[in-house]
Write a protein that holds these residues in place. Sequence first.
Motif, PDB file in Angstrom:
ATOM      1  N   ASP A 103     -46.486 -13.675  26.563  1.00  0.00           N
ATOM      2  CA  ASP A 103     -47.166 -14.228  27.723  1.00  0.00           C
ATOM      3  C   ASP A 103     -46.177 -14.924  28.648  1.00  0.00           C
ATOM      4  OD1 ASP A 103     -48.920 -15.172  29.504  1.00  0.00           O
ATOM      5  OD2 ASP A 103     -50.166 -16.292  28.087  1.00  0.00           O
ATOM      6  N   ARG A 147     -33.661 -20.429  24.370  1.00  0.00           N
ATOM      7  CA  ARG A 147     -34.493 -21.091  23.359  1.00  0.00           C
ATOM      8  C   ARG A 147     -35.858 -20.453  23.186  1.00  0.00           C
ATOM      9  NH1 ARG A 147     -33.229 -26.783  22.442  1.00  0.00           N
ATOM     10  NH2 ARG A 147     -31.306 -27.331  23.497  1.00  0.00           N
ATOM     11  N   VAL A 148     -36.350 -19.804  24.225  1.00  0.00           N
ATOM     12  CA  VAL A 148     -37.719 -19.276  24.142  1.00  0.00           C
ATOM     13  C   VAL A 148     -37.737 -17.751  24.103  1.00  0.00           C
ATOM     14  CG1 VAL A 148     -39.965 -19.193  25.252  1.00  0.00           C
ATOM     15  CG2 VAL A 148     -38.627 -21.297  25.314  1.00  0.00           C
ATOM     16  N   SER A 203     -46.667 -17.241  30.580  1.00  0.00           N
ATOM     17  CA  SER A 203     -46.834 -18.685  30.671  1.00  0.00           C
ATOM     18  C   SER A 203     -45.881 -19.424  29.737  1.00  0.00           C
ATOM     19  CB  SER A 203     -48.281 -19.068  30.359  1.00  0.00           C
ATOM     20  OG  SER A 203     -48.590 -18.747  29.032  1.00  0.00           O
ATOM     21  N   LEU A 204     -45.345 -18.731  28.715  1.00  0.00           N
ATOM     22  CA  LEU A 204     -44.365 -19.393  27.848  1.00  0.00           C
ATOM     23  C   LEU A 204     -43.112 -19.731  28.652  1.00  0.00           C
ATOM     24  CD1 LEU A 204     -44.604 -17.377  24.532  1.00  0.00           C
ATOM     25  CD2 LEU A 204     -45.615 -19.559  25.097  1.00  0.00           C
ATOM     26  N   GLU A 211     -43.022 -20.110  31.850  1.00  0.00           N
ATOM     27  CA  GLU A 211     -43.376 -21.106  32.857  1.00  0.00           C
ATOM     28  C   GLU A 211     -43.502 -22.486  32.236  1.00  0.00           C
ATOM     29  OE1 GLU A 211     -45.754 -18.079  35.809  1.00  0.00           O
ATOM     30  OE2 GLU A 211     -46.895 -19.460  34.570  1.00  0.00           O
ATOM     31  N   ALA A 212     -44.055 -22.521  31.009  1.00  0.00           N
ATOM     32  CA  ALA A 212     -44.168 -23.808  30.325  1.00  0.00           C
ATOM     33  C   ALA A 212     -42.785 -24.417  30.166  1.00  0.00           C
ATOM     34  CB  ALA A 212     -44.834 -23.628  28.972  1.00  0.00           C
ATOM     35  N   SER A 213     -41.831 -23.579  29.745  1.00  0.00           N
ATOM     36  CA  SER A 213     -40.480 -24.080  29.572  1.00  0.00           C
ATOM     37  C   SER A 213     -39.932 -24.592  30.893  1.00  0.00           C
ATOM     38  CB  SER A 213     -39.591 -22.974  29.017  1.00  0.00           C
ATOM     39  OG  SER A 213     -38.261 -23.385  29.029  1.00  0.00           O
ATOM     40  N   ALA A 214     -40.210 -23.864  31.974  1.00  0.00           N
ATOM     41  CA  ALA A 214     -39.700 -24.280  33.280  1.00  0.00           C
ATOM     42  C   ALA A 214     -40.296 -25.620  33.694  1.00  0.00           C
ATOM     43  CB  ALA A 214     -40.010 -23.227  34.338  1.00  0.00           C
ATOM     44  N   THR A 215     -41.613 -25.806  33.485  1.00  0.00           N
ATOM     45  CA  THR A 215     -42.210 -27.070  33.910  1.00  0.00           C
ATOM     46  C   THR A 215     -41.708 -28.237  33.080  1.00  0.00           C
ATOM     47  OG1 THR A 215     -44.095 -26.783  32.448  1.00  0.00           O
ATOM     48  CG2 THR A 215     -44.364 -26.014  34.692  1.00  0.00           C
ATOM     49  N   MET A 216     -41.205 -27.953  31.881  1.00  0.00           N
ATOM     50  CA  MET A 216     -40.679 -29.047  31.065  1.00  0.00           C
ATOM     51  C   MET A 216     -39.206 -29.286  31.344  1.00  0.00           C
ATOM     52  SD  MET A 216     -42.523 -28.700  27.417  1.00  0.00           S
ATOM     53  CE  MET A 216     -42.578 -26.962  27.293  1.00  0.00           C
ATOM     54  N   GLY A 218     -36.790 -26.816  31.562  1.00  0.00           N
ATOM     55  CA  GLY A 218     -35.870 -25.804  31.065  1.00  0.00           C
ATOM     56  C   GLY A 218     -35.455 -24.884  32.200  1.00  0.00           C
ATOM     57  N   PRO A 257     -35.355 -15.769  21.089  1.00  0.00           N
ATOM     58  CA  PRO A 257     -35.915 -15.806  19.722  1.00  0.00           C
ATOM     59  C   PRO A 257     -37.148 -14.923  19.584  1.00  0.00           C
ATOM     60  CG  PRO A 257     -35.416 -18.027  20.478  1.00  0.00           C
ATOM     61  CD  PRO A 257     -35.199 -17.119  21.646  1.00  0.00           C
ATOM     62  N   LEU A 258     -37.961 -14.871  20.647  1.00  0.00           N
ATOM     63  CA  LEU A 258     -39.178 -14.072  20.553  1.00  0.00           C
ATOM     64  C   LEU A 258     -38.872 -12.585  20.677  1.00  0.00           C
ATOM     65  CD1 LEU A 258     -41.549 -16.322  22.641  1.00  0.00           C
ATOM     66  CD2 LEU A 258     -41.696 -15.854  20.215  1.00  0.00           C
ATOM     67  N   THR A 265     -34.319 -21.508  28.976  1.00  0.00           N
ATOM     68  CA  THR A 265     -35.532 -20.747  28.672  1.00  0.00           C
ATOM     69  C   THR A 265     -35.171 -19.449  27.972  1.00  0.00           C
ATOM     70  OG1 THR A 265     -36.536 -21.648  30.649  1.00  0.00           O
ATOM     71  CG2 THR A 265     -37.598 -19.744  29.672  1.00  0.00           C
TER      72      THR A 265
END
Lengths: 346, 723
Positions: free
Chosen positions: B607, B627-628, B609-610, B612-617, B619, B631-632, B624
């Motif tokens: 998804d 780390r995100v 949004s994963l 994007e979530a990293s970006a809003t935090m 990253g 690995p996936l 991103t």
Amino acid sequence: MSDVSITFDRVTKAFGAFRAVDEVSFALPRGALVTLLGPSGCGKTTTLRLVAGLELPTGGRIEIEGKDVTALAAAERKIAMVFQSYALFPHMNVLENVSYGLLVNGARKASAESEALAMLKTLGLDGLGQRLPSELSGGQQQRVAVARALVLRPKVLLFDEPLSNLDARLRRRVREDIRDLQKKLDLSVVYVTHDQQEALAVSDLVCVMRAGKIAQMGTPNALYEDPADAFIADFMGEANVIQGEVLGPNRIALGGIALDTVMRAHPPGAAQIAVRPESILLQPEGSPGLPGRIQRAAFLGQTREYEIQTPAGELFVVTPAASPAFAPGDAVSCAMQRVIPLRPAA
Amino acid sequence: MGALTLGRAALIGAAIGLLLAPWHGLENGALAAWPRGEASPLLALLLDGSRWWLWPVAALLAAVAPALLRGRAPGLLMMVAGAGIVAWIFLMGHAIGLNGLAWKGLAPLLGAPPPQPSLGWGALMVLAGGVALFSAGLAARGSFGADAFVSFLVCGSAFLLILFVFVPLVTILSAAIYEGDRFAPDALAARLTAPEAWSLACVTTHAGCGVVWNTLLLATLTGVISTLLGLGFALLAVRGNVRGAVAFRAMTILPLITPPFVVSLALIVLFGRTGIVTGFLWENFDIPRSRWIYGLPGVLLAQVLAQAPVAFMLLDGALRAISPSLEEAASTMGARRFKVFRSVTWPLLKPALAAAFLLGFVESLADFGNPLVLGGDFDVLSTRIFFAIAGARHDPGRAAALALLLLALTFGAFAFQAWWLGKRRYTTVTGKGDSGLPAPLPKGLKLGCSLVVWPWMAFTAVVYGIILVGGFVRDIGRGDMTFTWRHFLTGFEVEWHNGVDFRGSAWDSLFTTIEVAAIAAPLTAGLGILLAWLIARQSFKGRGTLEFMTMLSFAIPGTVVGVSYVMAFNVPPVELTGTALILIICFVFRNLPVGVRGGLAALAQIDKSLDEASATMGGGALSTLRRVVLPLLRPAIVASLAFSFVHAMTAVSAVIFLVSAQHNLATVYIVGRVEAGEMALAIAYSTVLIVIMLVVVLGIEKLVGRAQIGRRAATPTTMHAGA
């Protein structure tokens, strides 16, 4: 420090020829929970993503706490967002998810983890740190997503339809939790939803959007009682919108019959009149009001719903279950306790 | 990453390239002379006046340096300087070559400059710096979401793709249009329409037909026959209720791990003039020995052996995807078994059948090893191109023209596929819960399939059995089945005195192969995944073009790649022929599309949004990714690693043009053994390759693949309450 958290100054986001957000301007107060409400495709999610920096505007200027962030990437905006799908990283456990933001912002691992643990405790998630997101219930996942956002102490916290993946019972509790937390931590929150009840329940301010523009912004009460036009009236709860005439202060004519009522100031003359289903009082035939005949009746436990044929058109009426019941075919009189004469839509 | 950071890094890199690293030559030996002579850095060359035409490079670099050092990132200036540096180096590299001035028209401006050899490490660093400066400039001006890291990745990969995919293609086109040094479009026209390519003599006489017709005939037959065989296998496996399904699936691995021409070796051992079957038929039935296997029948047989399992894989998937409820619906409406098959199952299979056919068709067009080993007088485009370059009559113009014909056929096939698939969509529209039993095969059809499939299975088993046994017996070709280690000793003898001494004749090529494959695989996987991420997750202008250029090399047959690389990288400014580097580059860019596709498919499952979530935090793109996303993407990375390693070990068509005495590859060495008649050694070596590939593929999967399921694999994941 200014008491404005987010300012939009004629912000536009166009995708090709389509303007998802069209010259929107507003200033949101600090420490308030503001909902962006509207039907799907109205631009509310795009507006939220513009605040987050996940979309960059094609025109206009965005400020967060007085700082121009128009061209800043999401990573540099000091905001945090709770996604509709929660977007928890499936390959990290809860603790790693919550400390992620601290780590990428340069915190040391030990301090990041202790902060994350404290936040998990605040949200009642202690003991779940080592779980993977897939091992949590929907409500727990939602709270992890909130914890992950809050731990960064953002200037603005954004929610994108946070309740849509929860079942109906949980939804109410979680939205109360969000509201409590927002008040306790004095957070500036922007909250996107398409559910007007949810918006009314949690917001300090509601911003109703339509076709990329702001249709009306105000407190929940103001929007409900004093809608700008038929769209808002109908969108904020149900309303019978009928053609009528304003005769003077608190006096209108519907279907040719003059009635006394309570209403906001409006110049005399023909107008569209919105009537909330619960502000119509049903009485037996002969009482003052608009005469009508029951077409359909339904008992819903807490309330009764009627469809009534009147000279002014068909009316939808909701009465408390405790009030007297009528059956289809009964002749009744509809007293208009309160009506909203509408200004023509812009 | 900000534009300033990237700009400064670019400046430092370019400065080191300019001031310290040797400007010319990538060969290791030349380094001894540093910093003088052949290994001089550009600065020395500029100061002694021998490369005076490169002063603008230093000037452009000096122009951006002050702003960057003072902490400003001037967008336009960086873009101009970066693009200018890259353009100027290549322009001058082409204008002034090994024999001095190459573009004679520039004589009034440049005079008679000294010869300029190929670009080296220093130039590479300055070029990289130039690209980075350009990207930093773009990012500073707000492109790529102001993310300089993304900007650099896009510009860098575009630069590499242009240099190693696009430029070779253009080179081959220009080679076809030049006669010596003369611009001659008429020569191109003559070459493209030559009877060599288009003659229809074989229809009326005994002479051979044009090579285009040969190629088309072979490709069509291979496509049709392997699709039909694959269909037979798939029907039996999915609907036939037979026990052999597991064996069918096992069979599909074989072509993946077998060098493409190894099947040919087995066919020669079986059906050659002195082959086992030939001998048996001669001794028992007086059927005369002949060379029938050398030509269309042999090549066709070899290609079908390789392609049928692939077709099976495609059709097997398609057949499973057809919801049984559709067939049940048809039968509840009164259709009988055969009617159901003909009116429901068959039409739904059509797209997969077309895909299987086209894949067989294209693979046959691109195949080089089998026609080379088994072709005899039956020439196809790929072999004809090879002999136009490597044969007695070296004629690059002709090779280029033939390569264009082959390219046109391949692109034609892909374009046809795109058009055909675009025109009709047979997606089975379903809701949820596809239960129901698949309709059993009509009896006649099942019998027909069985009659073809089981003998073919047996034949496949014999062919691979030959490869398995052939290396271990004295002379399998003559039926001498005495066990021996002799062939392995010839190839892989090792002696111990004062350390290890690899005496076997195959060691050199094996070491090179493994080294090249081991270097190319991670590069391919890495670049492929990065490109997939850029294409899937970043929005920028020119994204479609980038994707097209990535996929382009997938459609170019290996022989064409080989020829174009030889032509493009044989002379300065980029001179790579004869090095191991060109082999690595060739593998990376040939296998890149598969990595990209794998990455795209995997990213589609993750998804957005994963990210994007990293970006809003907070990253950035780099965190991103690291780390995100990565690995996936682990399973896709593993698959891509394994694929590119195996392909680098088995490829022959492109690299046969690029190997040198110093850097020979296993496959090319084996082809050489076959040509010298050393069949047993060739088979023995092939066995070694197959074993290595199996070990590596399984090893990669064990090491990397398992880790992904993760440390918590043991915990039951039962808590899906709520939501």
